[in-house]
Enzyme design. Structure first.
Site, short mmCIF file in Angstrom:
data_model
loop_
_atom_site.label_atom_id
_atom_site.label_comp_id
_atom_site.label_asym_id
_atom_site.label_seq_id
_atom_site.Cartn_x
_atom_site.Cartn_y
_atom_site.Cartn_z
CG ASP A 23 -62.94 -23.47 10.91
OD1 ASP A 23 -62.95 -23.34 9.67
OD2 ASP A 23 -62.63 -22.54 11.68
CE LYS B 215 -60.20 -15.40 7.25
NZ LYS B 215 -60.05 -16.39 8.33
CE1 TYR C 212 -58.48 -16.63 12.31
CE2 TYR C 212 -60.27 -16.46 13.89
CZ TYR C 212 -59.42 -15.87 12.97
OH TYR C 212 -59.53 -14.53 12.71
NE ARG D 20 -83.66 -9.42 14.87
CZ ARG D 20 -84.70 -10.01 15.47
NH1 ARG D 20 -84.70 -11.30 15.68
NH2 ARG D 20 -85.74 -9.29 15.87
C1 PLP Z 1 -60.57 -16.37 9.67
C2 PLP Z 1 -60.93 -17.65 10.31
C3 PLP Z 1 -61.97 -17.74 11.24
C4 PLP Z 1 -62.74 -16.52 11.72
O1 PLP Z 1 -63.50 -15.94 10.71
P1 PLP Z 1 -63.91 -14.38 10.65
O2 PLP Z 1 -64.66 -14.29 9.37
O3 PLP Z 1 -62.64 -13.57 10.68
O4 PLP Z 1 -64.74 -14.11 11.85
C5 PLP Z 1 -62.28 -18.98 11.73
N1 PLP Z 1 -61.60 -20.09 11.37
C6 PLP Z 1 -60.58 -20.05 10.50
C7 PLP Z 1 -59.85 -21.29 10.12
C8 PLP Z 1 -60.20 -18.83 9.93
O5 PLP Z 1 -59.18 -18.79 9.07
#
Ligand code: PLP
Length: 412
Positions: A201, A226, A122, A69
């Protein structure tokens, strides 16, 4: 030439890994273990003193392995490799993009605070800001690309803003925010409320095509599900930035216990080896798909960064901040939900699924899927209408992708 001066793509196969510690294996094994054996009690004490901040690191000292952890070789090596792309001091990998985002927001915000956030964000982030954080007395204040610096500062008036959150390009419209300007706003607000980090982000563009830390961001975040993962086979997230802020993020991660596991860490290291070739092929394909869409009579409008025109303020930001138009293409189909659904239901090669950035091309309908939780008022404001379709372009042959789109559009 020292190791550090190789390009990131040259280092993704080896950086941070010592074969001699793992029987000479050329690849880092999966350290599927919860805990690590100390050589002796003295070593255990030393490791804990460092992990719990009771003493400073001695020069060149690596934190000792204690418990998965806190740290694990698959995560540690992955974090070192991920840091190279953004030129970050440090990285922390999480079990999902949402756990990375929620941990950062919980670490830097307290009851009574507010955060400024770019719109649209998002869907999950929107929910966390507007439905979860208010339960802890934290208020989200949204701003869009049509707001000027004065407009944003005016919205912040009377609130104790402690964080500026930006997603650029925005999902699903590809709207661009000027990060240097966001940093200026954060610095302005910091005069009243102390430290105001700018967190970005970068899921849509990173870690290859945009490096927010170089444009004033204090922390950069990813859904590693992604492009970084890139094969639609795992869920993970990452946060990167300067050591002082990362120390706080890492500590909260230790106590929320939302770090990624060793298997996810190993899969992500495997994905990083092909990150650049995958992403560049996806971007090339996206340019061809976007051009085709723009020429089609059943398409009303295409949202693609490569089609921005000189003289548009969005173009200026694009040139300053991004090194590629990326591989996300959205478009308004002529008509509404019915026409959008007919198109989606007739695709053969594209998969009808949410998520993005993977080797296979995906298509979805933001208004009823990823962004159905965003209020109708905000959807209207942001152009997330019934006729909007979002495409994530993969590594297939572009002629096959275009054939698929053309055939599906004929059926509408
Ligand atoms: C998919 C996504 C998230 C969330 O990510 P997860 O891995 O699904 O928790 C956050 N920001 C953006 C821009 C995303 O495309």
């Amino acid at each position: 030439m020292t190791m550090k001066s190789f390009h990131p793509e040259s280092l993704m196969m080896s950086y941070g890994y010592k074969p001699e510690l793992s029987e000479g294996a050329v690849k880092c094994p999966i350290f599927q273990t919860s805990t690590f054996v100390f050589k002796n009690a003295r070593e255990g004490k030393d490791f804990f003193e460092l992990a719990y901040g009771k003493r400073e690191k001695s020069p060149g000292e690596q934190p000792g392995l204690i418990y998965s952890r806190l740290n694990n070789p698959d995560l540690q090596i992955l974090e070192e490799r991920l840091s190279l792309w953004d030129g970050a001091d440090e990285c922390a990998v999480f079990e999902s993009g949402m756990s990375a985002i929620s941990t950062v927001l919980l670490e830097f915000l307290r009851p009574g605070d507010a955060l400024l956030y770019s719109m649209p964000v998002y869907g999950g982030t929107d929910h966390f800001i507007n439905k979860v954080l208010p339960q802890y007395g934290i208020k989200g204040i949204g701003f869009t690309t049509s707001d000027s610096e004065e407009d944003v500062l005016k919205k912040a008036e009377g609130h104790r803003v402690k964080l500026v959150y930006v997603e650029t390009p925005a999902n699903p419209t590809n709207a661009l925010f000027d990060l240097a300007l966001c940093k200026k706003i954060a610095d302005q607000l910091a005069k009243d409320s102390g430290e105001v980090p700018l967190v970005v982000d970068n899921t849509y563009m990173g870690p290859l095509w945009q490096h927010p830390l170089k444009h004033g961001a204090d922390l950069v975040m990813y859904s590693a599900t992604k492009y970084i993962g890139g094969h639609s086979d795992l869920i993970a997230g990452a946060v990167l930035g300067k050591s002082d802020l990362m120390k706080r993020v890492r500590t909260l991660r230790t106590f929320l216990g939302n770090m990624a596991g060793p298997w996810t860490g190993w899969l992500l290291m495997r994905s990083l080896e092909t990150l650049k070739v995958r992403m560049n092929q996806q971007a090339k394909n996206a340019a061809k798909v976007a051009d085709f869409l723009a020429s089609h009579p059943k398409v009303e409008k295409v949202y693609y960064l490569g089609h921005l025109k000189e003289g548009d303020p969005q173009y200026t930001i694009f040139k300053k901040q991004l090194s590629s138009a990326g591989a996300m293409v959205s478009f308004d189909i002529k008509g509404g939900e019915e026409e959008a659904f007919q198109f989606l239901d007739n695709l053969k090669l594209f998969k009808l699924a949410v998520s993005l950035g993977s080797t296979e091309s995906l298509a979805e309908h933001p208004a009823t899927m990823t962004h159905s939780d965003v209020s109708e008022e905000d959807r209207n404001l942001l152009g997330i209408s019934e006729k909007l379709v979002r495409l994530s372009i993969g590594v297939e042959h572009h002629e096959d992708l275009i054939w698929d789109i053309q055939t599906a559009l004929e059926k509408v």
